[in-house]
Design an enzyme around this catalytic site. Structure first.
Site, PDB file in Angstrom:
ATOM      1  N   LYS A  77     -10.409  20.957 -18.288  1.00 22.12           N
ATOM      2  CA  LYS A  77     -10.261  19.497 -18.247  1.00 22.12           C
ATOM      3  C   LYS A  77      -9.691  18.990 -19.573  1.00 22.12           C
ATOM      4  O   LYS A  77     -10.039  19.512 -20.638  1.00 22.12           O
ATOM      5  CB  LYS A  77     -11.626  18.859 -17.973  1.00 22.12           C
ATOM      6  N   SER A 152     -14.684  11.977 -12.616  1.00 25.49           N
ATOM      7  CA  SER A 152     -13.454  12.009 -13.358  1.00 25.49           C
ATOM      8  C   SER A 152     -12.810  13.403 -13.443  1.00 25.49           C
ATOM      9  O   SER A 152     -11.621  13.510 -13.749  1.00 25.49           O
ATOM     10  CB  SER A 152     -13.694  11.497 -14.780  1.00 25.49           C
ATOM     11  N   SER A 176     -19.283  13.249 -12.750  1.00 25.25           N
ATOM     12  CA  SER A 176     -17.863  13.600 -12.850  1.00 25.25           C
ATOM     13  C   SER A 176     -17.520  15.055 -12.561  1.00 25.25           C
ATOM     14  O   SER A 176     -16.348  15.387 -12.424  1.00 25.25           O
ATOM     15  CB  SER A 176     -17.328  13.236 -14.233  1.00 25.25           C
TER      16      SER A 176
END
Lengths: 487, 95
Positions: A77, A152, A176
């Protein structure tokens, strides 16, 4: 089909048998990305040159020196810093930022012999539930490209679901990792707060953030958590608690396991398909010898409000470092320092980030501090106490991960409050700090649904044991998006 | 608590060092108002004598041995600085 249909164990066996090389696996990742990422839009930066060179070197390492994840590709990420590989948090304000050191988890991936393939899109600074808040691109759900992958860590889940990489790292502040894992039909674990070092994770809300693994099956997830977990002198909130052999916990045995089902998790606001899939999952676990009882977590309804106050307050402080002076975007044509700060931040941050910075600043202001920030911290105490109480009598808590499957792109963008409600079932665990996983447990209209299994502090092993037993007893994890077949 | 006014939003934006236009102030006032309205439900909770939670783990003052370790190189730390001169970060005039 792709090589990444196989588990880590199966891939290692193929490598050992001489049927596959590490170079083949790295090549497969980049070929899958070349073929599918035009649709999925998961990757921001690519590490192809270095990764390819690394793979060739690693093929020379003798088998006895290789661990279970050695040579396997992983996506990271974009809020986890990677030395020499652009890290933007999907924000304009960090466009072109080249980290000068690796996050602790990235060092640990290297020690495990994993190969970082590239950086994965996200909602800007991890603020969002759909990946629509990225400055760069909107990642799509591999099961249906008209739908969001969640957020997210949406691209971390989508890249694994699309079979572009078999592993990824996400971060979870209010759901997330788990919500996108549910939306994309993969396995996502938010470990106990403090289980994994946050050093090198660009901070959103420091008392809630936690890095965790996303994979296609439970065993791979357990292997990856074991590789990244542990005390880190660079993160004073990382816990000095021994990291067990999680894979050894996957015994398939859940006889006598005490499961709590909070009535608040199956009530108002939770879709019928999500509810039914959880009830069916509980029957599966009962059939394996577990007991199920209804409980109450009475303060659950206050979690969303407390979370938005606390996470935004922490964010308003954490994001003050982005001022255009030392790194990232810097506004031009300004005449004094104050305007440089204000213009850099106004032009560099997206609306959702600004909203939360302002909400946080407001909550921490003189005159509102007690009514908002302190009140939310007290609510957090009550929420945490609910969990402590249930865990006196139960081994795990089970419910849905999200109220519905993935919504359509554009459906919720105009109303922050509707968007926030997607996280209503995942936020309380961050406030309490307890670990929780999402695993596939059904489908609605061709879109995956997630089962959430929540455990005691530092008892990820029990969560994995339950998740694995359920996975082995069902077929949901074997389903793949249609894009695996054709194109 | 009343809905946020446009003036309050401008004040908060200034504290947060965010330049803001009139239109934005209006839009954010409405959106932030909805969020703070929602947060009002916390007032239903009786929090008398409830300690605030800042952190979930029982950690206090984590210390290490006071041993000097090498930091990052100055040159490396300057790599991402947009404007610099003689190894120093350059900014516009303060006044």
């Amino acid at each position: 089909m792709t090589l990444f249909e196989r588990s880590a164990k199966e891939l290692q066996a193929e490598i050992k048998a001489g049927n596959l090389s590490i170079a083949d696996l790295t090549k497969e990742a980049y070929e899958r990305i070349a073929k599918l990422d035009g649709d999925v839009q998961a990757f921001l930066a690519s590490n192809e040159e270095k990764a390819t060179a690394q793979a060739a070197e690693m093929d020379k390492v003798p088998f006895e020196k290789r661990g279970p994840l050695f040579g396997l590709p992983i996506g990271v990420k974009d809020n986890i810093v990677t030395e020499g590989l652009e890290t933007t948090c999907a924000s304009k304000i960090l466009e072109g930022f080249m980290p000068i050191y690796d996050a602790t988890v990235v060092n640990k991936l290297r020690e495990a012999g994993m190969i970082t393939v590239g950086k994965l899109n996200m909602d800007e600074f991890a603020m969002g539930s759909s990946n629509e808040n990225s400055y760069y691109k909107t990642t799509k759900n591999p099961w249906n490209l008209n739908h969001v992958p969640g957020g997210s860590s949406g691209a971390s889940a989508a890249a694994v679901a699309a079979g572009e990489v078999p592993f990824s790292l996400g971060s979870d502040t209010g759901g997330s990792i788990r919500q996108p894992a549910a939306y994309c039909g993969v396995v996502g674990m938010k470990p106990t707060y403090g289980r994994v070092s946050r050093f090198g994770l660009v901070a959103f809300a420091s008392s809630l953030d936690q890095i965790g693994p996303i994979t296609r099956n439970v065993e791979d997830n357990a292997l990856l958590l074991e590789a990244i977990a542990g005390l880190d002198p660079n993160d004073s909130t990382s816990a000095n608690v021994e990291v067990p052999n999680y894979a050894a916990a996957l015994t398939g045995d859940v006889k006598g396991l005490r499961i709590a089902v909070p009535k608040e998790f199956l009530g108002e606001g939770v879709g019928e398909a999500a509810r039914q899939s959880v009830l069916a999952a509980l029957e599966v676990l009962k059939g394996l010898g577990a007991t199920v009882e209804e409980v109450s977590l009475p303060h659950s309804k206050y979690a969303l409000a407390a979370y938005y106050i606390l996470s935004s307050s922490e964010a308003s402080s954490n994001l003050s470092r982005f001022d255009g002076i030392r790194y990232g975007f810097r506004a031009e044509n300004v005449t004094n320092l104050m305007d440089l700060y204000k213009e850099t931040r106004a032009q560099g941050f997206g609306d959702e980030v600004k909203r939360r910075i302002m909400l946080g600043t407001y909550s921490l202001s003189a005159g509102t501090y007690d009514a908002y920030y302190k009140k939310a911290q007290q609510a957090r105490t009550l929420i945490k106490a609910d969990y402590d109480k249930v865990f006196e009598d139960f081994d795990v808590i089970i419910g849905p991960t999200a109220p519905t499957p993935a919504f359509k792109i554009g459906e919720n963008v105009d109303d922050p409050m509707t968007m926030y409600a997607n996280d209503i079932l995942t936020i309380p665990m961050n406030l309490a700090g307890v670990p929780a996983i999402s695993i596939p447990c059904g489908f609605e209209n061709g879109l995956p649904l997630g089962l959430q299994i929540i455990g005691k502090y530092f008892d990820e092993a029990t969560i994995y044991r339950v998740a694995h037993a359920f996975e082995q007893a069902t077929e949901f994890h074997k389903e793949v998006p249609q894009m695996w077949e054709g194109k | 608590m009343a809905k946020l006014t446009k003036e309050e939003v401008k004040h908060v934006a200034n504290l947060a060092r965010l330049a803001i236009t009139e239109e934005e102030a209006e839009k954010f006032a409405e959106q932030l108002g909805k969020i703070t309205d929602f947060a009002e439900q916390l007032n239903e909770l009786d929090t008398t004598n409830v300690e605030p939670t800042t952190h979930v783990l029982p950690l206090v003052n984590v210390m290490r041995e006071d041993v000097a370790v090498k930091g990052l190189d100055r040159e490396v730390m300057m790599l991402n600085v947009k404007e610099q001169e003689d190894g120093q970060v350059k900014v516009p005039a303060i006044m």
